[in-house]
Design a protein around this motif. Sequence first.
Motif, short mmCIF file in Angstrom:
data_model
loop_
_atom_site.label_atom_id
_atom_site.label_comp_id
_atom_site.label_asym_id
_atom_site.label_seq_id
_atom_site.Cartn_x
_atom_site.Cartn_y
_atom_site.Cartn_z
N ALA A 112 0.82 -1.21 0.00
CA ALA A 112 0.00 0.00 0.00
C ALA A 112 0.85 1.26 0.00
CB ALA A 112 -0.94 -0.01 1.21
N GLY A 113 2.00 1.19 0.67
CA GLY A 113 2.87 2.36 0.75
C GLY A 113 3.97 2.38 -0.29
N ASN A 114 3.92 1.47 -1.25
CA ASN A 114 4.99 1.35 -2.25
C ASN A 114 6.35 1.33 -1.55
OD1 ASN A 114 6.20 1.12 -4.78
ND2 ASN A 114 6.33 3.34 -5.05
N ASP A 115 6.45 0.51 -0.53
CA ASP A 115 7.60 0.52 0.37
C ASP A 115 8.26 -0.85 0.41
OD1 ASP A 115 9.21 1.97 2.01
OD2 ASP A 115 8.06 1.59 3.84
N LEU A 116 8.28 -1.51 -0.72
CA LEU A 116 8.82 -2.87 -0.76
C LEU A 116 10.34 -2.87 -0.79
CD1 LEU A 116 6.49 -4.47 -3.44
CD2 LEU A 116 6.52 -5.04 -1.01
N PRO A 117 10.94 -3.93 -0.23
CA PRO A 117 12.39 -4.10 -0.36
C PRO A 117 12.73 -4.57 -1.77
CG PRO A 117 11.44 -5.97 0.77
CD PRO A 117 10.33 -4.99 0.57
N GLN A 132 -0.31 -8.99 -7.32
CA GLN A 132 -0.60 -8.72 -8.73
C GLN A 132 -1.37 -7.43 -8.90
OE1 GLN A 132 -2.51 -12.20 -10.27
NE2 GLN A 132 -0.76 -13.52 -9.86
N SER A 133 -2.32 -7.19 -8.01
CA SER A 133 -3.12 -5.96 -8.09
C SER A 133 -2.26 -4.72 -7.89
CB SER A 133 -4.24 -5.99 -7.04
OG SER A 133 -5.13 -7.05 -7.28
N ALA A 134 -1.23 -4.84 -7.07
CA ALA A 134 -0.35 -3.70 -6.79
C ALA A 134 0.63 -3.42 -7.93
CB ALA A 134 0.42 -3.94 -5.50
N ASN A 135 0.76 -4.38 -8.87
CA ASN A 135 1.67 -4.20 -10.01
C ASN A 135 3.06 -3.81 -9.53
OD1 ASN A 135 2.39 -4.14 -12.72
ND2 ASN A 135 1.84 -1.97 -12.95
N GLY A 169 1.95 -12.70 -20.75
CA GLY A 169 2.93 -13.66 -21.22
C GLY A 169 4.35 -13.40 -20.76
N LYS A 170 4.54 -12.43 -19.88
CA LYS A 170 5.87 -12.12 -19.38
C LYS A 170 6.10 -12.80 -18.03
CE LYS A 170 6.26 -7.59 -21.63
NZ LYS A 170 6.47 -6.14 -21.41
N LEU A 171 7.36 -12.90 -17.66
CA LEU A 171 7.75 -13.52 -16.39
C LEU A 171 7.94 -12.45 -15.32
CD1 LEU A 171 8.69 -16.15 -14.91
CD2 LEU A 171 11.02 -15.53 -15.60
N TYR A 172 7.19 -12.59 -14.22
CA TYR A 172 7.32 -11.65 -13.11
C TYR A 172 7.72 -12.36 -11.81
CZ TYR A 172 4.85 -8.30 -16.08
OH TYR A 172 4.49 -7.46 -17.11
N TYR A 173 7.33 -13.62 -11.68
CA TYR A 173 7.49 -14.33 -10.42
C TYR A 173 8.28 -15.61 -10.63
CZ TYR A 173 3.60 -11.15 -9.76
OH TYR A 173 2.82 -10.03 -9.76
N LEU A 174 9.13 -15.92 -9.67
CA LEU A 174 9.98 -17.11 -9.74
C LEU A 174 9.61 -18.07 -8.62
CD1 LEU A 174 13.38 -15.31 -10.39
CD2 LEU A 174 12.10 -16.70 -12.05
N PRO A 175 9.21 -19.29 -8.96
CA PRO A 175 8.81 -20.25 -7.93
C PRO A 175 10.01 -20.80 -7.17
CG PRO A 175 8.80 -21.29 -10.07
CD PRO A 175 9.11 -19.84 -10.32
N GLY A 176 9.75 -21.26 -5.96
CA GLY A 176 10.78 -21.95 -5.17
C GLY A 176 10.48 -23.43 -5.14
N SER A 379 11.27 -6.39 -6.81
CA SER A 379 10.32 -5.28 -6.82
C SER A 379 10.81 -4.16 -7.75
CB SER A 379 10.12 -4.73 -5.41
OG SER A 379 11.20 -3.90 -5.02
N LYS A 380 9.87 -3.36 -8.19
CA LYS A 380 10.20 -2.22 -9.04
C LYS A 380 11.03 -1.19 -8.29
CE LYS A 380 6.30 -2.64 -12.23
NZ LYS A 380 5.05 -2.01 -12.73
#
Length: 583
Positions: A112-117, A132-135, A169-176, A379-380
């Motif tokens: 919510a705060g665009n405060d991601l590491p 996903q909603s937060a893009n 069709g793009k890659l955003y997330y990497l599974p463990g 993160s962006k």
Amino acid sequence: MGGIWKKSSMVIVIMVLILSLIGCSSNSNNGTADEGSKNSNSESSTGGDAAGGSTEPVTLSIFGVVGSTVVNKPFQDDQVMAELEKRTGVKLDFTSELNVTDRAEKLAIMLAGNDLPDIVVYNSLTDSSKIQSANAAMPLDELVEKYGPNIKKNAGQAIELMKQASPDGKLYYLPGGIGNVQFSPLVNDNSWNIRWDLYKQLNYPKLETLDDLLNVLEQMQKLEPMNKDGKKNYGLGLNLSETWGQLMIDKAIANLQGFVQALPNDAYIDMNTGKLVPRISDPDNIFWKSMEFYNQAYRRGILDPESATLKYNTITEKYKTGRYFASTTHWSLGGADEQFITQGTPEKGFLPFMIDYNKQNIYVGQATYNGDQFQMFISKNCKNPEAAMKLIDYLYTNEGTELLTNGIEGVHYDMVNGVPIVKDEEIKAALADPNHFVQTGIHKYDHLRRYIPQNNPNGYPTEFRDVPETVAKVMTAAQKDFMEHYGYKTVTEAFTKVPTYVYDTSVLGSITTPAGSALQAKEQQLDAYLIANIAKVIFQKNDADYAKAKDKFLKDYEAKGAKEVFDYYVETYDKAMAQSKVQ
């Protein structure tokens, strides 16, 4: 944790340090992990030059990797983390993990705060839609192409599945957990775990049905009504106040009947058919059989009445202090077995039981050939995505996985005739101190692991404690007694006699509703309703009130679009299964 997330989610508001002060360095990065093999245990070795030859490491901030109970400072100084920094040239900053008691809540605040590491590991079972909603995630295709040779080599099919699930069709997330088969010779994380010493004192009573389990737990309470601190004991407890706590309600019951839950909340894979069936919205299925079980447990005084407000940390503390006698998984015990040994009562311990099980199909071994729910993204906000990707690529190697899983050769284990043998002093230290892993770092960062093949290319287990010579040494007194009583060669031998006991959940786990869609909004409403209201069904005092509460829950749930969401998952899952090659 493995397993579902060894998750800790609780309600708290946290002040976060300004990430610009703790974020990545802006230095460019050259040459961390490469695909070539440099020793017998690994595919790659980095040489610590992730910062482009600089003597100073690149600093990357991270969230979602460790439990709040083991992080009390931004930079960890355990042996594993120090070695990871040495090998990759990356220093990880855990500031965003400090004082977190509710991971889902903290992640929501940061989104919510665009405060991601810089790097985030999250539980896709509970957090996918809001992320996903937060893009908030950076596209990774070019980074993987340039800096991810081991990702392409060891997780190629998995990332293709992730792309298929992506709206663009793009890659955003990497599974463990790529390639993992979670099945241990000594413990089980997908079945009932019962206090063995009390069961033995009761002279091994019948334990075949859920009614038998209720009776046995009631007898255990009479046998040990209070713990050593004079606090009331219960058969078991649930952490229903957490976003993922509802996943524990039907865990062992559904697993042993051959119903697999991976994602979403309202779907099982029926192992008998391989098809999806409703989990919540079918009033006659195994989920509601589980609700009836817990309602009966509550009415008989077996279920901790605080379960509606309990958090994971409190649950584990109650197991460790002897206040609960059964669990739906071994990891939720929080190290209770080790705590009993430390307290000088090694005869105490939790052992896995097959109660009310399907004779053909049980889900007690999880395979994640294409990845588990602990997904990762850059993160962006990240100021050095190249360094982040090079670090992540190292995590997709045997060497990286074996460091996080087993520690350092010569320090924690030795290679003996080509086989890794855990040092005796390491085994003794771990048995003597349940928190020994905090100092060593071994298994402290399990959610950081991206690639976990069952065996090293040289043939021995990726988990060195599963090497037969070591298994014999790490066995607890309770485990030995259990095996002797039943004549087993391993604690989990009985599970292996069922024709199918391992199932791959990775394809279902890669699917989500389209980000920002009306369908995703309906799914979010369904999930929120489930989490907020399921305790109201369980905590009813008679049959009539239970039936009324169940009926209201189902009508409300269905009215929020349950069928539409379920139908989407059925169609998408069938297509994904047709396109994938599940091993």
